[in-house]
Design a protein around this motif. Structure first.
Motif, PDB file in Angstrom:
ATOM      1  N   ASN A   1      21.472   6.926  20.028  1.00  0.00           N
ATOM      2  CA  ASN A   1      21.560   8.204  19.329  1.00  0.00           C
ATOM      3  C   ASN A   1      21.678   7.974  17.827  1.00  0.00           C
ATOM      4  O   ASN A   1      22.676   7.435  17.345  1.00  0.00           O
ATOM      5  CB  ASN A   1      22.767   8.984  19.851  1.00  0.00           C
ATOM      6  CG  ASN A   1      22.970  10.303  19.138  1.00  0.00           C
ATOM      7  OD1 ASN A   1      22.072  10.803  18.465  1.00  0.00           O
ATOM      8  ND2 ASN A   1      24.151  10.880  19.279  1.00  0.00           N
TER       9      ASN A   1
ATOM     10  N   SER B   1      20.966  10.759  15.799  1.00  0.00           N
ATOM     11  CA  SER B   1      20.839  12.147  15.337  1.00  0.00           C
ATOM     12  C   SER B   1      21.931  12.554  14.362  1.00  0.00           C
ATOM     13  O   SER B   1      21.797  13.556  13.664  1.00  0.00           O
ATOM     14  CB  SER B   1      20.857  13.100  16.539  1.00  0.00           C
ATOM     15  OG  SER B   1      22.152  13.134  17.114  1.00  0.00           O
TER      16      SER B   1
ATOM     17  N   ASP C   1      18.401  16.920  16.116  1.00  0.00           N
ATOM     18  CA  ASP C   1      19.634  17.557  16.547  1.00  0.00           C
ATOM     19  C   ASP C   1      19.367  18.489  17.728  1.00  0.00           C
ATOM     20  O   ASP C   1      18.238  18.589  18.225  1.00  0.00           O
ATOM     21  CB  ASP C   1      20.320  18.278  15.382  1.00  0.00           C
ATOM     22  CG  ASP C   1      19.530  19.490  14.862  1.00  0.00           C
ATOM     23  OD1 ASP C   1      18.639  19.998  15.584  1.00  0.00           O
ATOM     24  OD2 ASP C   1      19.825  19.937  13.737  1.00  0.00           O
ATOM     25  N   GLN C   2      20.403  19.200  18.157  1.00  0.00           N
ATOM     26  CA  GLN C   2      20.279  20.034  19.360  1.00  0.00           C
ATOM     27  C   GLN C   2      19.304  21.195  19.178  1.00  0.00           C
ATOM     28  O   GLN C   2      18.859  21.808  20.154  1.00  0.00           O
ATOM     29  CB  GLN C   2      21.652  20.579  19.748  1.00  0.00           C
ATOM     30  CG  GLN C   2      22.306  21.451  18.681  1.00  0.00           C
ATOM     31  CD  GLN C   2      23.665  21.961  19.108  1.00  0.00           C
ATOM     32  OE1 GLN C   2      23.857  22.351  20.259  1.00  0.00           O
ATOM     33  NE2 GLN C   2      24.624  21.945  18.194  1.00  0.00           N
TER      34      GLN C   2
ATOM     35  N   ARG D   1      17.324   9.236  20.303  1.00  0.00           N
ATOM     36  CA  ARG D   1      17.650  10.623  19.963  1.00  0.00           C
ATOM     37  C   ARG D   1      17.809  10.708  18.442  1.00  0.00           C
ATOM     38  O   ARG D   1      18.758  10.194  17.874  1.00  0.00           O
ATOM     39  CB  ARG D   1      18.930  11.064  20.660  1.00  0.00           C
ATOM     40  CG  ARG D   1      19.244  12.534  20.393  1.00  0.00           C
ATOM     41  CD  ARG D   1      20.564  12.962  20.998  1.00  0.00           C
ATOM     42  NE  ARG D   1      20.918  14.291  20.517  1.00  0.00           N
ATOM     43  CZ  ARG D   1      22.150  14.764  20.499  1.00  0.00           C
ATOM     44  NH1 ARG D   1      23.163  14.024  20.933  1.00  0.00           N
ATOM     45  NH2 ARG D   1      22.385  15.983  20.041  1.00  0.00           N
TER      46      ARG D   1
ATOM     47  N   GLU E   1      24.772  13.445  15.571  1.00  0.00           N
ATOM     48  CA  GLU E   1      25.631  14.248  16.435  1.00  0.00           C
ATOM     49  C   GLU E   1      26.103  13.390  17.601  1.00  0.00           C
ATOM     50  O   GLU E   1      25.291  12.946  18.410  1.00  0.00           O
ATOM     51  CB  GLU E   1      24.862  15.456  16.995  1.00  0.00           C
ATOM     52  CG  GLU E   1      24.401  16.450  15.947  1.00  0.00           C
ATOM     53  CD  GLU E   1      23.646  17.625  16.562  1.00  0.00           C
ATOM     54  OE1 GLU E   1      23.503  18.632  15.873  1.00  0.00           O
ATOM     55  OE2 GLU E   1      23.186  17.512  17.727  1.00  0.00           O
TER      56      GLU E   1
ATOM     57  N   ASN F   1      17.312  16.506  10.213  1.00  0.00           N
ATOM     58  CA  ASN F   1      18.063  16.967   9.051  1.00  0.00           C
ATOM     59  C   ASN F   1      18.001  16.020   7.866  1.00  0.00           C
ATOM     60  O   ASN F   1      18.361  16.401   6.753  1.00  0.00           O
ATOM     61  CB  ASN F   1      19.525  17.202   9.443  1.00  0.00           C
ATOM     62  CG  ASN F   1      19.662  18.321  10.460  1.00  0.00           C
ATOM     63  OD1 ASN F   1      19.040  19.368  10.326  1.00  0.00           O
ATOM     64  ND2 ASN F   1      20.457  18.097  11.498  1.00  0.00           N
TER      65      ASN F   1
ATOM     66  N   ASP G   1      14.725  14.718  20.849  1.00  0.00           N
ATOM     67  CA  ASP G   1      16.066  15.306  20.809  1.00  0.00           C
ATOM     68  C   ASP G   1      16.925  14.890  22.002  1.00  0.00           C
ATOM     69  O   ASP G   1      17.929  15.532  22.302  1.00  0.00           O
ATOM     70  CB  ASP G   1      15.969  16.833  20.741  1.00  0.00           C
ATOM     71  CG  ASP G   1      15.242  17.449  21.930  1.00  0.00           C
ATOM     72  OD1 ASP G   1      14.703  16.685  22.768  1.00  0.00           O
ATOM     73  OD2 ASP G   1      15.206  18.698  22.032  1.00  0.00           O
TER      74      ASP G   1
END
Length: 255
Positions: A26, A28, A67-68, A64, A30, A73, A9
């Motif tokens: 990244n 992710s 998610d946070q 990454r 996001e 997902n 993450d």
């Protein structure tokens, strides 16, 4: 130089020694592609600390993906990321992948997944002498008996170096929440290493510890095969029930 790719993450680079983090990306969903950072309390930061403790001479490339909240997902994104790593590993210098990802199931074999795209990517990386280490998974006490064997997906994939956890302290013993699967005749799937966990604990922390030790072997023996690396990193240990397991042969694991 051993280059560990950590899929998690994100990490807080400021919490790690200068020069250890070589870069990252990244995927992710996001934020921008270059924003692979997270706060110092993230799962990835804890993993990165243990990786550095275990292999301070190595370097880290961060993917990454979660998610946070630590969630993946889109499962298909994992296939895509491993395909991307297969294509980019040489350019990035990646020698080992540490991916603390696990579902909640207890799988006894990989029959349902052996021909999947992810399994093919992991097998291709292994053939290229790039091991993929994943946790065997943490057991829900309410869902299964602690003596019931099985591992999480994707660790159940036969070409993954699956890692279970030993008790965090005291004499060697199986961690009560760690999933594990003993080697059986006729089966290609088993827990390949058991290790005492570093941060963030349980099987993720055990995976980080094992990944760091295997990266150190890669530093000393560039081009070492995955099988040879696992064999040299481990020694046999017999549990109180008479089952023999491969445990990490490091200073954290007493004889």
């Amino acid at each position: 130089m051993a280059m560990i790719c950590l899929i998690d993450d994100g990490i807080a680079g400021s919490a790690l020694p200068p020069g250890f983090v070589a870069g990252g990306i990244n995927f992710s969903g996001e934020g921008a592609r270059h924003t692979f950072q997270a706060d110092e309390h993230s799962h990835g930061t804890a993993m990165a600390r243990t990786l550095h403790e275990s292999c301070p001479q190595g370097q880290l490339f961060v993917v990454r993906l979660l998610d946070q909240y630590g969630h993946l997902n889109d499962i298909d994104r994992l296939d895509w990321v491993f395909g991307w790593l297969s294509e980019q590993r040489q350019a990035l210098g990646i020698t080992l992948i540490c991916a603390p990802l696990a579902d909640n199931a207890l799988h006894l074999d990989d029959d349902a997944y052996h021909l999947s795209l992810l399994a093919r990517h992991v097998a291709s990386l292994r053939q290229a002498r790039v091991p993929t280490l994943m946790p065997a998974g943490n057991r829900n006490h309410l869902a299964s008996d602690e003596h019931q064997q099985g591992m999480a997906w994707p660790a159940i994939l036969r070409d993954v170096v699956s890692v279970g956890a030993l008790a965090a302290d005291g004499p060697p013993g199986l961690h009560p929440v760690s999933k594990r699967l003993a080697a059986r005749a006729g089966s290609a799937c088993a827990t390949r290493l058991l290790a005492r966990p570093g941060a963030p604990g349980q099987t993720s922390g055990a995976t980080a510890r094992a990944a760091g030790q295997m990266a150190c072997l890669q530093q000393m023996q560039p081009g070492i095969s995955v099988q040879a690396c696992v064999q040299q990193a481990s020694r046999p240990w017999t549990d109180p029930h008479g089952q023999t397991w491969p445990v990490l042969a490091d200073a954290m694991t007493p004889g």
